[in-house]
Design a protein around this motif. Structure first.
Motif, PDB file in Angstrom:
ATOM      1  N   SER A  20      43.878  11.981  72.667  1.00 42.37           N
ATOM      2  CA  SER A  20      42.439  11.913  72.356  1.00 42.37           C
ATOM      3  C   SER A  20      41.627  12.657  73.414  1.00 42.37           C
ATOM      4  O   SER A  20      40.695  13.405  73.083  1.00 42.37           O
ATOM      5  CB  SER A  20      41.989  10.450  72.278  1.00 42.37           C
ATOM      6  N   TRP A  21      41.972  12.439  74.681  1.00 44.84           N
ATOM      7  CA  TRP A  21      41.272  13.133  75.769  1.00 44.84           C
ATOM      8  C   TRP A  21      41.444  14.640  75.639  1.00 44.84           C
ATOM      9  O   TRP A  21      40.482  15.406  75.818  1.00 44.84           O
ATOM     10  CB  TRP A  21      41.814  12.654  77.114  1.00 44.84           C
ATOM     11  N   ASN A  26      36.989  20.159  74.488  1.00 44.48           N
ATOM     12  CA  ASN A  26      36.006  21.196  74.148  1.00 44.48           C
ATOM     13  C   ASN A  26      34.860  20.659  73.291  1.00 44.48           C
ATOM     14  O   ASN A  26      34.159  21.423  72.624  1.00 44.48           O
ATOM     15  CB  ASN A  26      36.685  22.360  73.420  1.00 44.48           C
ATOM     16  N   VAL A  27      34.717  19.337  73.290  1.00 46.09           N
ATOM     17  CA  VAL A  27      33.690  18.715  72.455  1.00 46.09           C
ATOM     18  C   VAL A  27      32.501  18.318  73.314  1.00 46.09           C
ATOM     19  O   VAL A  27      32.665  17.741  74.405  1.00 46.09           O
ATOM     20  CB  VAL A  27      34.258  17.470  71.725  1.00 46.09           C
ATOM     21  N   ASN A  28      31.321  18.615  72.829  1.00 46.77           N
ATOM     22  CA  ASN A  28      30.097  18.174  73.498  1.00 46.77           C
ATOM     23  C   ASN A  28      29.905  16.681  73.206  1.00 46.77           C
ATOM     24  O   ASN A  28      29.658  16.288  72.065  1.00 46.77           O
ATOM     25  CB  ASN A  28      28.899  18.979  72.978  1.00 46.77           C
ATOM     26  N   THR A 292      43.553  18.094  61.922  1.00 45.64           N
ATOM     27  CA  THR A 292      42.515  19.051  62.324  1.00 45.64           C
ATOM     28  C   THR A 292      42.723  20.423  61.681  1.00 45.64           C
ATOM     29  O   THR A 292      41.748  21.104  61.340  1.00 45.64           O
ATOM     30  CB  THR A 292      42.475  19.196  63.858  1.00 45.64           C
ATOM     31  N   GLU A 293      43.971  20.822  61.488  1.00 47.59           N
ATOM     32  CA  GLU A 293      44.235  22.123  60.885  1.00 47.59           C
ATOM     33  C   GLU A 293      43.916  22.126  59.393  1.00 47.59           C
ATOM     34  O   GLU A 293      43.306  23.075  58.876  1.00 47.59           O
ATOM     35  CB  GLU A 293      45.704  22.511  61.098  1.00 47.59           C
ATOM     36  N   LEU A 294      44.302  21.075  58.691  1.00 46.37           N
ATOM     37  CA  LEU A 294      44.132  21.054  57.235  1.00 46.37           C
ATOM     38  C   LEU A 294      42.695  20.783  56.801  1.00 46.37           C
ATOM     39  O   LEU A 294      42.246  21.277  55.768  1.00 46.37           O
ATOM     40  CB  LEU A 294      45.058  19.997  56.616  1.00 46.37           C
ATOM     41  N   PHE A 295      41.953  20.011  57.600  1.00 40.76           N
ATOM     42  CA  PHE A 295      40.616  19.618  57.165  1.00 40.76           C
ATOM     43  C   PHE A 295      39.487  20.364  57.883  1.00 40.76           C
ATOM     44  O   PHE A 295      38.321  20.023  57.716  1.00 40.76           O
ATOM     45  CB  PHE A 295      40.439  18.107  57.332  1.00 40.76           C
ATOM     46  N   ALA A 296      39.837  21.378  58.674  1.00 39.43           N
ATOM     47  CA  ALA A 296      38.810  22.154  59.381  1.00 39.43           C
ATOM     48  C   ALA A 296      37.846  22.828  58.404  1.00 39.43           C
ATOM     49  O   ALA A 296      36.645  22.948  58.687  1.00 39.43           O
ATOM     50  CB  ALA A 296      39.470  23.201  60.276  1.00 39.43           C
ATOM     51  N   LYS A 297      38.355  23.246  57.245  1.00 38.57           N
ATOM     52  CA  LYS A 297      37.496  23.909  56.251  1.00 38.57           C
ATOM     53  C   LYS A 297      36.468  22.930  55.679  1.00 38.57           C
ATOM     54  O   LYS A 297      35.332  23.310  55.381  1.00 38.57           O
ATOM     55  CB  LYS A 297      38.357  24.478  55.122  1.00 38.57           C
ATOM     56  N   PHE A 298      36.855  21.668  55.536  1.00 37.66           N
ATOM     57  CA  PHE A 298      35.966  20.675  54.932  1.00 37.66           C
ATOM     58  C   PHE A 298      34.978  20.098  55.941  1.00 37.66           C
ATOM     59  O   PHE A 298      33.918  19.600  55.559  1.00 37.66           O
ATOM     60  CB  PHE A 298      36.802  19.534  54.330  1.00 37.66           C
ATOM     61  N   ILE A 299      35.335  20.152  57.248  1.00 37.08           N
ATOM     62  CA  ILE A 299      34.453  19.631  58.295  1.00 37.08           C
ATOM     63  C   ILE A 299      34.218  20.765  59.301  1.00 37.08           C
ATOM     64  O   ILE A 299      34.919  20.868  60.315  1.00 37.08           O
ATOM     65  CB  ILE A 299      35.077  18.406  58.993  1.00 37.08           C
ATOM     66  N   PRO A 300      33.267  21.648  59.047  1.00 38.56           N
ATOM     67  CA  PRO A 300      33.072  22.830  59.898  1.00 38.56           C
ATOM     68  C   PRO A 300      32.605  22.513  61.317  1.00 38.56           C
ATOM     69  O   PRO A 300      32.843  23.290  62.233  1.00 38.56           O
ATOM     70  CB  PRO A 300      32.015  23.642  59.137  1.00 38.56           C
ATOM     71  N   SER A 301      31.932  21.384  61.506  1.00 40.86           N
ATOM     72  CA  SER A 301      31.472  21.003  62.837  1.00 40.86           C
ATOM     73  C   SER A 301      32.669  20.514  63.661  1.00 40.86           C
ATOM     74  O   SER A 301      33.357  19.572  63.260  1.00 40.86           O
ATOM     75  CB  SER A 301      30.419  19.895  62.753  1.00 40.86           C
ATOM     76  N   HIS A 302      32.906  21.147  64.811  1.00 39.98           N
ATOM     77  CA  HIS A 302      34.078  20.793  65.621  1.00 39.98           C
ATOM     78  C   HIS A 302      34.004  19.350  66.124  1.00 39.98           C
ATOM     79  O   HIS A 302      35.014  18.621  66.093  1.00 39.98           O
ATOM     80  CB  HIS A 302      34.204  21.742  66.815  1.00 39.98           C
ATOM     81  N   SER A 303      32.828  18.923  66.573  1.00 41.48           N
ATOM     82  CA  SER A 303      32.705  17.548  67.088  1.00 41.48           C
ATOM     83  C   SER A 303      32.945  16.524  65.978  1.00 41.48           C
ATOM     84  O   SER A 303      33.593  15.493  66.190  1.00 41.48           O
ATOM     85  CB  SER A 303      31.329  17.332  67.719  1.00 41.48           C
ATOM     86  N   LYS A 304      32.446  16.820  64.763  1.00 43.74           N
ATOM     87  CA  LYS A 304      32.674  15.910  63.631  1.00 43.74           C
ATOM     88  C   LYS A 304      34.139  15.910  63.202  1.00 43.74           C
ATOM     89  O   LYS A 304      34.677  14.874  62.798  1.00 43.74           O
ATOM     90  CB  LYS A 304      31.776  16.290  62.449  1.00 43.74           C
TER      91      LYS A 304
END
Length: 346
Positions: A20-21, A26-28, A292-304
């Protein structure tokens, strides 16, 4: 739980904290706190409800397998089985501790160890069959997306499917080609004997032979009761469906609408297969990577995206560990075996 199991649990929790850490590097954090404040908690409750249904439906499956031989086997007793399975699957490599944990918990409730072993095996067969069936549906819907956007994951998915498919083929061989399977297992085990002491190797052969015999006898009885087998298969299919829907409801909780629920569900099926390839307990690392790889397209915000992954892991992995510890601490209720004269009189 033994001291060794407690250490394994602690290691997995610490590993989860480390992953998790690393994911948050790279997350704000300010943006993530805003994302958390904006979560729709009603949709998260729906996702939590899916987790509850996943365990609850598996408990119903356990009850159906046990109740034809034992009376007074409560839902509470049956629920301890999947929760203990979740705990020990999550702290042992390749989920190897789940089966023994189920047998132990059922034995605590007065179920004969041999019968408990047969129930765990038949439940495993149905579960694997439904995993493969779900995978075939998922391939039809989501594989083109996977191959086009994330071609490097296609190989992992393919190997994951091969593992589950090989398990099903092996179990079907025991059910329908018993003598051939016994001979084949002896041949396969020959190289193993080269690296083991004779006494230990003979014990290994005897244990495997006993499990094959037990499964074969139980499968003969079960295949005669097609109605119950069909009921259990439908329940297990629904159990997996609720599990696969969890990422969709997490996305809805994060404010994303217009999401293709069928595509998201199908991709989660593929994550399940990718995770099974990782020998680390709980598929740690592989599960987070696949999500994170499969759902990056559906959740474009990195922090989300990272927040969604963390919520998903808490619901599908860490919550199971916590509930499993509670289940192991619960006092077991005793079931009573139905005597032959009782069953014939019904």
């Amino acid at each position: 739980m033994t001291r060794k199991n407690m250490w394994s649990l602690l290691v997995m929790v610490l590993l989860g904290v480390g992953i998790s850490w690393y994911s948050l590097r790279n997350v704000n954090i300010s943006n993530m706190m805003t994302d958390i404040a904006q979560l729709n908690w009603w949709w998260l409750l729906v996702a939590l409800g899916c987790v509850g249904l996943y365990f609850g439906l598996e408990a119903i499956v356990v009850q159906k397998f046990v109740r034809h031989r034992y009376k007074n086997y409560s839902f509470r007793s049956a629920l301890r089985v999947p929760l203990a399975e979740q705990l020990f699957n999550g702290i042992t490599p390749f989920s190897s501790g789940g089966q023994p944990a189920q047998i132990f918990v059922m034995a605590q409730s007065g179920i004969d160890a041999g019968r408990a072993s047969s129930v765990a095996l038949m439940k495993f067969v149905v579960f694997q069959a439904m995993v493969v069936l779900n995978f075939l549906f998922a391939m039809l819907i989501g594989f083109n997306y996977l191959a086009a956007k994330l071609s490097y994951l296609s190989l992992y998915v393919f190997f994951g499917f091969l593992i589950h498919f090989a398990v099903i083929v092996g179990l079907l061989l025991v059910m329908y080609w018993y003598n051939f399977t016994k001979r084949a297992v002896k041949v396969v085990l020959v190289p193993v004997g080269w690296f083991m002491k004779a006494e230990r190797f003979n014990q290994l052969q005897a244990n495997i032979s006993e499990k094959i015999d037990s499964f074969y006898e139980e499968s003969l009885r079960m295949t005669k009761d097609w109605r119950m087998l069909l009921e259990v298969s439908v329940i297990t299919f629904l159990q997996l469906l609720f599990y696969y829907l969890i990422p969709y409801f997490i996305m809805r909780a994060m404010g994303y609408t217009g999401i293709n629920v069928i595509m998201v569900t199908s991709l989660n099926v593929l994550i399940f297969l990718v995770t099974s390839l990782f020998p680390i307990p709980g598929g740690a690392g592989g599960a987070e990577f696949g999500f994170t790889e499969l759902f990056a397209k559906f959740i474009p915000s990195h922090s989300k995206l990272i927040l969604a992954m963390l919520i998903w892991r808490i619901l599908t992995y860490y919550l199971g560990l916590f509930l499993g510890m509670i289940a192991m601490a619960m006092r077991p209720e005793k079931a009573e075996e139905i005597q032959p004269d009782e069953s014939s009189g019904k």
